[in-house]
Design an enzyme around this catalytic site. Structure first.
Site, short mmCIF file in Angstrom:
data_model
loop_
_atom_site.label_atom_id
_atom_site.label_comp_id
_atom_site.label_asym_id
_atom_site.label_seq_id
_atom_site.Cartn_x
_atom_site.Cartn_y
_atom_site.Cartn_z
N GLU A 1 0.81 -1.22 0.00
CA GLU A 1 0.00 0.00 0.00
C GLU A 1 0.84 1.27 0.00
O GLU A 1 1.70 1.47 0.86
CB GLU A 1 -0.94 0.00 1.22
CG GLU A 1 -1.75 1.26 1.38
CD GLU A 1 -2.70 1.52 0.24
OE1 GLU A 1 -2.79 2.68 -0.21
OE2 GLU A 1 -3.36 0.55 -0.22
N THR B 1 -6.13 2.74 -5.49
CA THR B 1 -5.93 1.31 -5.26
C THR B 1 -6.81 0.47 -6.19
O THR B 1 -6.35 -0.55 -6.73
CB THR B 1 -6.24 0.96 -3.80
OG1 THR B 1 -5.29 1.60 -2.95
CG2 THR B 1 -6.18 -0.54 -3.56
N HIS C 1 -1.16 3.39 4.54
CA HIS C 1 -2.15 4.21 3.84
C HIS C 1 -2.30 5.54 4.57
O HIS C 1 -2.28 5.59 5.80
CB HIS C 1 -3.49 3.48 3.80
CG HIS C 1 -4.50 4.07 2.87
ND1 HIS C 1 -5.03 5.33 3.03
CD2 HIS C 1 -5.09 3.56 1.75
CE1 HIS C 1 -5.89 5.58 2.07
NE2 HIS C 1 -5.94 4.53 1.27
N ASP D 1 1.05 0.12 -5.12
CA ASP D 1 -0.13 0.41 -5.94
C ASP D 1 -0.19 1.85 -6.45
O ASP D 1 -0.69 2.11 -7.53
CB ASP D 1 -1.41 0.05 -5.17
CG ASP D 1 -1.57 0.83 -3.88
OD1 ASP D 1 -0.56 1.30 -3.32
OD2 ASP D 1 -2.72 0.97 -3.41
N HIS D 2 0.31 2.82 -5.66
CA HIS D 2 0.27 4.22 -6.09
C HIS D 2 1.15 5.04 -5.17
O HIS D 2 1.74 4.51 -4.22
CB HIS D 2 -1.17 4.76 -6.08
CG HIS D 2 -1.89 4.57 -4.78
ND1 HIS D 2 -1.60 5.29 -3.65
CD2 HIS D 2 -2.89 3.72 -4.43
CE1 HIS D 2 -2.39 4.92 -2.66
NE2 HIS D 2 -3.18 3.95 -3.09
#
Length: 698
Positions: free
Chosen positions: A261, A305, A422, A481-482
């Site tokens: 994450e 996500t 996150h 993911d980002h």
């Protein structure tokens, strides 16, 4: 001075005068927000002028609605409309601060699917100055309440009101014409919402998005199989044949997709005060049997996500607005990795996520993707302080997932989604093993602490795989993911990267995320191929010995010598080994030097890259928006029947029991039906008071 004030009051005592004051204050407020709260990339006198000018047409049209009403009511309608528009501006300021984008109708539609714990995020985003957008509303209300101006009770003639409305539309036409002269085909060939707001304003963007959203619904209803022809032509023309050295090397292996994450590539080998922040990930990254990609970029849009998952398992881009998993995950036809592996190679497929199943509409989208099992929050024991931010803490989640992993018949495809790293990077003191950064940015500083925690969780999980022998028969696919730190934190980014100031080139490179494939016996090393999340599925398919030649997938095998190495970003920017385009600027990728004057040859070369990127994104959007895969018959693949899947706790666990008895290839079955759960060691302090965890039973 007194005379001037009296003249001003006389003007304001007329309805038109008060209206013009409201319009002026609204425009000034909007312009202030555009300049200070958004990163629109305004350059040159023309764009600066349009940024100010585009606030006027929408103000005249929307606030002018009040002029059609009589007396005191028209004044209060003016304020109500102003307050409503201000609230929309306020909401976009908060949304943009975290997501670097503007709210769309698809985002609103899917907000229920991604609203969990957003309250905590908002408290971290909110700043006192954000409420300045309401300052003019308060001032105007006080002016009326304390009778600083007299309410003009006379009827404002309808023809004058219509003239003001018409003037607003005329000025919008002028605005659009000037915008088109500076940015051709603004409304037809852009993937970046920043451009629409920069040139036309937030209100015009909202109307544009509403029209586009409605049009997309119509597009799906009218779509037919003929629309697949340009899609298939593009994909077949750009197919990258597999690398014979790697084709089929992972055949029959278990696959672990480990979703890191918000983890960015700069954290690999990153040290703080001489100390490795992520030693476990670093060790894996540099292992001889790991293929590690150091030029791998995230390509997500508003879906973040969810977009990453969509690309990873479908090789389809997320949408330019909203999340495809939310808007189309329930109804669209997909030919996804879980379904492909189950049908073609007999894989058991499962996803693990320590949050509610409805987050990002996973409980529906996963059925469309063909996941047999979805182990969400309700499948795990509840322990004290086990939750943080967007779900279970990673150490607890990873350990407790082992309870189900050992029951999956092999070979299996298992995706584990971590969440502790996150935003807003919530972690209690007892789990912090490293000091926070001291950039002065409270949003950014704790990122290093949750990244370390994620790394420790990964280390414990890898130890378990080694102890049980699962590692020897498995492929580990790890990816970020980002971004975790958005471009809105440039001063902090500069400090982290050791720079005085960051350029658009630096921000483009900051979008790199980790991607690595680990398998015993794999010929590894650092691979410098430029690629992104859209390329993961074709790469994995070739490793498994599945030819993706006839699949509708928009990525290319990263190991293929024919890979084009063009990395499209969701907004139409891109990176190649030679050139980088980001926020309207062009750079040489190798050294970051800006290209201010393009040669004729460069214009031709860059134009060819841009055409590829625009076509790639546009055709992918056509497939998703038109649900075109319903018309495509993939040889040897049966359309996923969502009715065959259930994620009901008791039913799902019963299905797992039946499958274990039938196939008898699970880790637990191979261990004489003895659990390996106690082989999993964690130092999670929350589990010390729970010597035995009570998992749900069927």
């Amino acid at each position: 001075m007194k005379t001037a004030l009296q003249k001003l009051r006389r003007v304001l005592n007329t309805k038109l005068g008060f209206f013009l004051l409201v319009v002026l204050l609204f425009c000034l407020k909007s312009y202030w927000a555009y300049q200070n709260e958004f990163n629109l990339g305004v350059k040159g006198s023309m764009q600066q002028f349009l940024l100010a000018f585009n606030t006027i047409p929408s103000a005249l049209v929307f606030l002018g609605i009040a002029l059609y009403f009589r007396g005191r009511l028209s004044y209060w309608i003016m304020l109500i409309i102003n307050a409503a528009l201000s609230t929309w501006l306020f909401a976009n300021i908060l949304y943009y601060r975290e997501f670097s984008d503007f709210i769309t109708f698809n985002v609103i539609k899917g907000s229920g699917a991604a609203s969990n714990n957003l309250g905590k995020s908002l408290m971290g985003i909110l700043r006192p100055e954000d409420f300045l957008v309401y300052l003019d509303v308060v001032i105007l209300a006080l002016i009326l309440l304390f009778h600083f101006v007299r309410v003009d009770m006379r009827r404002f003639k309808v023809r004058y009101a219509m003239t003001i409305t018409a003037l607003g539309f005329v000025l919008f036409g002028v605005n659009l014409g000037m915008a088109e002269s500076d940015r051709s085909q603004l409304l037809t060939r852009t993937f970046d919402n920043n451009y629409i707001v920069k040139y036309l304003g937030l209100e015009a963007y909202t109307v544009y998005d509403g029209v586009k959203t409605t049009n997309n619904s119509v597009v799906k209803a009218r779509a037919n199989r003929d629309e697949l022809k340009p899609v298939l032509h593009f994909i077949h023309s750009n197919y990258a044949a597999p690398n014979v050295e790697y084709y089929g090397k992972a055949k029959g292996k278990n696959i672990f997709i480990i979703h890191l994450e918000s983890l960015q590539q700069f954290m690999i080998d990153y040290k703080e005060d001489g100390q490795e922040v992520m030693p476990n990930l670093n060790k894996l990254y540099h292992a001889n049997d790991t293929l590690a990609f150091d030029n791998f970029f995230h390509q997500v849009g508003q879906g973040k996500t969810a977009d990453a998952e969509t690309m990873l398992e479908n090789s389809l881009f997320g949408l330019p607005e909203g999340s495809a998993m939310v808007t189309d995950g329930t109804t669209n036809t997909f030919q996804s990795a879980p379904a492909l592996l189950h049908q073609k190679l007999g894989y058991t497929t499962a996803s693990f996520h320590g949050d509610v199943p409805s987050f990002w509409n996973r409980d529906n989208a996963y059925k469309s993707f063909g996941y047999q099992y979805f182990f969400s929050k309700e499948y795990y024991p509840k322990t004290k302080d086990y939750d943080a931010g967007y779900g279970m803490k990673d150490k607890i989640f990873m350990k407790e997932s082992a309870h189900y992993i050992e029951q999956l018949p092999q070979p299996f495809y298992a995706k584990l989604i971590t969440v502790t790293n996150h935003y807003p990077y919530i972690l209690d003191k007892k789990n912090k093993d490293i000091e926070a950064w001291k950039t002065g940015d409270d949003t950014v500083d704790p990122y290093i602490q949750t990244a370390r925690y994620l790394d420790e969780s990964l280390g414990e999980f890898l130890d378990y795989l080694d102890k049980t022998g699962l590692r020897q028969n498995s492929v580990l696919v790890l990816y970020g993911d980002h971004y975790g730190i958005s471009n809105n934190h440039q001063p902090a980014i500069a400090q982290i990267l050791g720079k005085k100031k960051v350029t658009n080139y630096d921000l483009a490179m900051f979008q790199k995320v980790p991607f690595m494939i680990n398998m015993p016996g794999l010929k590894g090393g650092i691979n410098h191929t430029y690629g992104g999340e859209i390329d993961v599925l074709p790469t994995l398919e070739d490793l498994l010995g599945i030819s993706s030649k006839n699949y509708i997938q928009f990525g290319q095998d990263l190991l293929s010598p024919e890979n084009k190495q063009i990395v499209p970003f969701r907004n139409g920017d891109w990176v190649t080994p030679k050139y980088t385009k980001y926020n309207g600027d062009y750079y040489y990728t190798k050294n970051g030097k800006q290209i201010t004057h393009q040669t004729a040859a460069q214009r031709k070369e860059i134009g060819k890259i841009q055409k590829y990127v625009t076509t790639d994104l546009g055709l992918s959007d056509k497939v998703v928006n038109g649900d075109l895969l319903r018309f495509y018959k993939l040889p040897g693949f049966k359309k996923v029947d969502k009715k065959q899947y259930t994620y009901n706790l008791k039913k799902s666990l019963k299905n797992l029991q039946k499958q274990q008895k039938k196939q008898k290839t699970s880790l637990k079955s191979e261990n004489n039906n003895q659990s390996t759960f106690d082989d999993y060691t964690t130092d999670a302090p929350e589990l010390k008071d729970y010597p035995k965890l009570n998992f749900p039973k069927p």
